[in-house]
Design a protein around this motif. Structure first.
Motif, PDB file in Angstrom:
ATOM      1  N   TYR A  41      34.060  32.828  63.236  1.00  0.00           N
ATOM      2  CA  TYR A  41      32.940  33.654  63.671  1.00  0.00           C
ATOM      3  C   TYR A  41      32.233  34.233  62.444  1.00  0.00           C
ATOM      4  N   HIS A  42      30.964  34.604  62.648  1.00  0.00           N
ATOM      5  CA  HIS A  42      30.190  35.247  61.585  1.00  0.00           C
ATOM      6  C   HIS A  42      30.228  36.764  61.688  1.00  0.00           C
ATOM      7  N   ARG A  43      30.415  37.260  62.902  1.00  0.00           N
ATOM      8  CA  ARG A  43      30.352  38.709  63.126  1.00  0.00           C
ATOM      9  C   ARG A  43      31.260  39.072  64.288  1.00  0.00           C
ATOM     10  N   ARG A  44      31.965  40.165  64.126  1.00  0.00           N
ATOM     11  CA  ARG A  44      32.840  40.642  65.204  1.00  0.00           C
ATOM     12  C   ARG A  44      32.445  42.066  65.563  1.00  0.00           C
ATOM     13  N   ILE A  45      32.216  42.276  66.856  1.00  0.00           N
ATOM     14  CA  ILE A  45      31.843  43.592  67.377  1.00  0.00           C
ATOM     15  C   ILE A  45      32.929  44.011  68.368  1.00  0.00           C
ATOM     16  N   THR A  64      21.328  50.899  64.189  1.00  0.00           N
ATOM     17  CA  THR A  64      22.237  49.922  64.780  1.00  0.00           C
ATOM     18  C   THR A  64      23.404  50.632  65.458  1.00  0.00           C
ATOM     19  N   GLU A  96      29.753  49.297  65.512  1.00  0.00           N
ATOM     20  CA  GLU A  96      30.389  48.003  65.778  1.00  0.00           C
ATOM     21  C   GLU A  96      31.897  48.114  65.953  1.00  0.00           C
ATOM     22  N   TYR A 102      21.943  45.611  69.036  1.00  0.00           N
ATOM     23  CA  TYR A 102      22.693  44.759  68.109  1.00  0.00           C
ATOM     24  C   TYR A 102      21.828  43.540  67.787  1.00  0.00           C
ATOM     25  N   LEU A 114      21.347  40.126  66.255  1.00  0.00           N
ATOM     26  CA  LEU A 114      22.250  39.032  65.909  1.00  0.00           C
ATOM     27  C   LEU A 114      21.497  37.949  65.143  1.00  0.00           C
ATOM     28  N   SER A 147      24.064  32.349  65.009  1.00  0.00           N
ATOM     29  CA  SER A 147      25.342  32.837  64.469  1.00  0.00           C
ATOM     30  C   SER A 147      26.391  32.840  65.570  1.00  0.00           C
ATOM     31  N   VAL A 168      29.350  34.862  67.317  1.00  0.00           N
ATOM     32  CA  VAL A 168      29.668  36.276  67.475  1.00  0.00           C
ATOM     33  C   VAL A 168      30.937  36.416  68.306  1.00  0.00           C
TER      34      VAL A 168
END
Length: 594
Positions: free
Chosen positions: A386-390, A435, A438, A462, A464, A468, A470
């Motif tokens: 993943y590129h981003r974790r929320i 923002t 997260e 958010y 994105l 990406s 997520v």
């Protein structure tokens, strides 16, 4: 007289005619093939209004479409275009309709979310929803403004496979059952109570409805009661608005039953007397088939099950829906599986299937863990990283004496200008530019959370990266009451996600080893169990602004949701009528068009 030889001239003429016919046949086949490959256009002209109806035997006011409750069923094929011209005939309130499970690729303004994808349609106004149904499956539609889903604004949306395609299972006939819950007090009554200080809760629903039909004050199965129940046997002719929707079947056949839950509050369990079900589809995606005696379905979810009518055809059998995940104060919804040799008035030999205990979460988790994607030919494989974790912490809080639901201590309060317009046209005053958080604070104990009186409201987004990958970790916790954690079904607009796993307690990176990367189900709605976590992964590949929220309507009304945006500058021209309110509406009024 000599013999006349006809063979050669006839042969030449026959060959010529045959060639002409072959060419004509080829043209016809090409024409038919071209026709079958063309998508169809389905046009509906709808009017939304309040009307009197008897969903459960007690006349009440419901929100209907074209004089029907539930609203008309839409049926199309994958690739078709649906065009709904919706007129608001409500006298004092706006309206929108969300097409639940339809991803709205290329048409984010048609998602039907007030303040996010469009302005509410004012009384007397008309809005045109045009969108493509890109994938076969079991879907539905419902109001997404205020608490209009509780008021009865919903209906079924079925998408069949495209011409020339086949599903990975076969059946002889089908039924679709739209499940809902029903209060005798109005949605406005409930809405005002939730927004009061202190909160006033109207209580559990009075009835559960199957295709808009339920029974209050009597029971279809009072005949079996051994507990001195005060409920009498329902006296039904079959013509009442509240008469049960009967499933009439032939013996030794296979039927597909499409189930969709548009409940505002209740999680449900379905059981069919003496019959097992094979689960084959969830939220428009095919599953590895598995057999089950009963099925849990949460608000926002859809399933298809296959049922073999292999039992004694001289009998009828109960179909029951009961409440799960909340202490039930609402009777089961009942109807009949009616083998056609029998009268529908013939009662089954046995009482209705018993719904598993409401707090038997082991039963719920065992079913949920059986839900797996069919294969990567029909379901895409999840990205390995993943590129981003929320991480989204779900909590109930107090704020200035009001009760709110919050995500990472922020309770969602939607703006006056739809996000789609604000972001597309750079209107920074349209919403909070900060923002949202997260994650939540490190020392937070999800088992014994503090009673936080300092929750804030917010409407940040958010943002994105387009395309990406997520990860979203839904983290559950305690509510304001002691030792209580609720079940929350979360629904993502505009996308499907892979459900990578579930767990207990607080999520840590060590839990990643529990992820199912082989065949995770691909869905648009996923449940988070009490005191647990649910891990989701999706690709932000659909330009637009999208809601992600708990599908329990009172929870969303009290702030339990977030907003995601991706690739908004790639969105095609947005119809002006979608943005005719707030800051974008003022621009149009002054002649300063975008």
């Amino acid at each position: 007289m000599g013999t006349r030889f006809l063979g050669e001239p006839f042969s030449r003429s026959f060959k010529g005619a045959l060639m002409v016919w072959c060419i004509l046949l080829l043209l016809i086949q090409c024409s038919l093939a071209a026709t079958s490959n063309k998508s169809s256009h389905h046009f509906y002209k709808w009017e939304v209004e309040y009307m009197y109806w008897s969903p459960d035997g007690l006349e009440n006011v419901v929100m209907g479409i074209n004089g029907k409750f539930p609203g008309p069923t839409i049926r199309a094929r994958a690739g078709d275009t649906v065009h709904v011209q919706l007129k608001n005939k409500l006298h004092t309130e706006g309206v929108v309709i969300h097409w639940h499970g339809i991803r709205q690729k290329g048409t984010p303004w048609a998602d039907g979310t007030a303040s996010i994808s469009q302005c509410a349609i004012n009384p007397g106004e008309t809005f045109d929803y045009r969108f493509t149904v890109d994938r076969a499956g079991t879907y539905f539609y419902h109001g997404h403004y205020g608490m209009q889903r509780s008021a009865g604004l919903y209906g079924s949306l079925i998408v069949d496979v495209a011409d020339g395609e086949e599903e990975p299972f076969q059946y002889d006939g089908e039924f679709y059952l739209l499940l809902s819950d029903w209060w005798h007090k109005s949605a406005h009554h409930q809405e005002v109570g939730l927004s009061s200080r202190p909160m006033r809760w109207i209580g559990e629903p009075q009835s559960l409805l199957i295709n808009g039909r339920g029974q209050f004050g009597c029971s279809l199965a009072a005949h079996y009661s051994n507990d001195n129940s005060s409920l009498s046997q329902c006296d039904i002719t079959g013509h009442e608005q509240w008469a049960p929707y009967i499933l009439r079947v032939d013996p030794n056949k296979t039927y597909r039953i499409r189930l969709s839950s548009t409940t505002a509050l209740a999680s449900l369990n379905v059981g069919i007397g003496n019959h097992k079900m094979v689960v084959v589809e969830a939220d428009g995606n095919y599953l590895q088939p598995f057999e089950t005696d009963d099925l849990d379905i949460y608000s926002g979810e859809s399933y298809s099950v296959l049922l073999k009518t292999s039992q004694d055809p001289s009998q009828n059998y109960w179909i029951s829906f009961g409440v799960r995940a909340r202490k039930p104060q609402t009777p089961q919804a009942l109807t009949l599986l009616n083998y056609k040799a029998n009268s529908a008035s013939k009662l089954p030999l046995s009482p209705p299937p018993v719904t598993p205990r409401w707090d038997d979460y082991a039963h719920s988790k065992a079913f949920t863990n059986k839900v797996k994607a069919l294969d990567h030919k029909t379901i895409p494989k999840p990205p390995s990283t993943y590129h981003r974790r929320i991480i989204l912490l779900n909590t109930q809080n107090k704020m200035d004496g009001y009760t709110r639901w919050s995500i990472n201590n922020v309770s969602l309060s939607l703006p006056a200008t739809p996000y789609l317009g604000s972001i597309r046209f750079g209107l920074k005053n349209g919403f909070d530019q900060t923002t949202p958080p997260e994650n939540f604070t490190v020392p937070y104990d999800v088992m014994k959370p503090p009673r936080n009186p300092n929750t804030t409201t917010g409407n940040g987004v958010y943002m994105l990266g387009y395309y990406s990958t997520v990860d979203v970790i839904l983290q559950n916790a305690n509510v304001l009451a002691e030792n209580v954690s609720e079940t929350h079904p979360w629904h993502l607009h505009g996308h499907d996600f892979w459900v990578l796993g579930y767990g207990e307690g607080r999520f840590t990176e060590a839990d990643e080893k529990k992820f199912n990367m082989k065949n995770p189900p691909y869905r648009n709605t996923a449940v988070i169990f009490p005191y647990g976590w649910t891990a989701l992964r999706f690709v932000a590949d659909n330009p637009g602004v999208w809601a992600f929220h708990c599908h329990i309507e009172p929870h969303l009304h009290m702030g339990m949701g977030v907003v995601l945006a991706e690739g908004v500058q790639r969105v095609p021209k947005i119809p002006n009528e979608a943005l005719s309110c707030g800051l974008t509406g003022k621009k149009f009024m002054t002649g300063n068009h975008f």
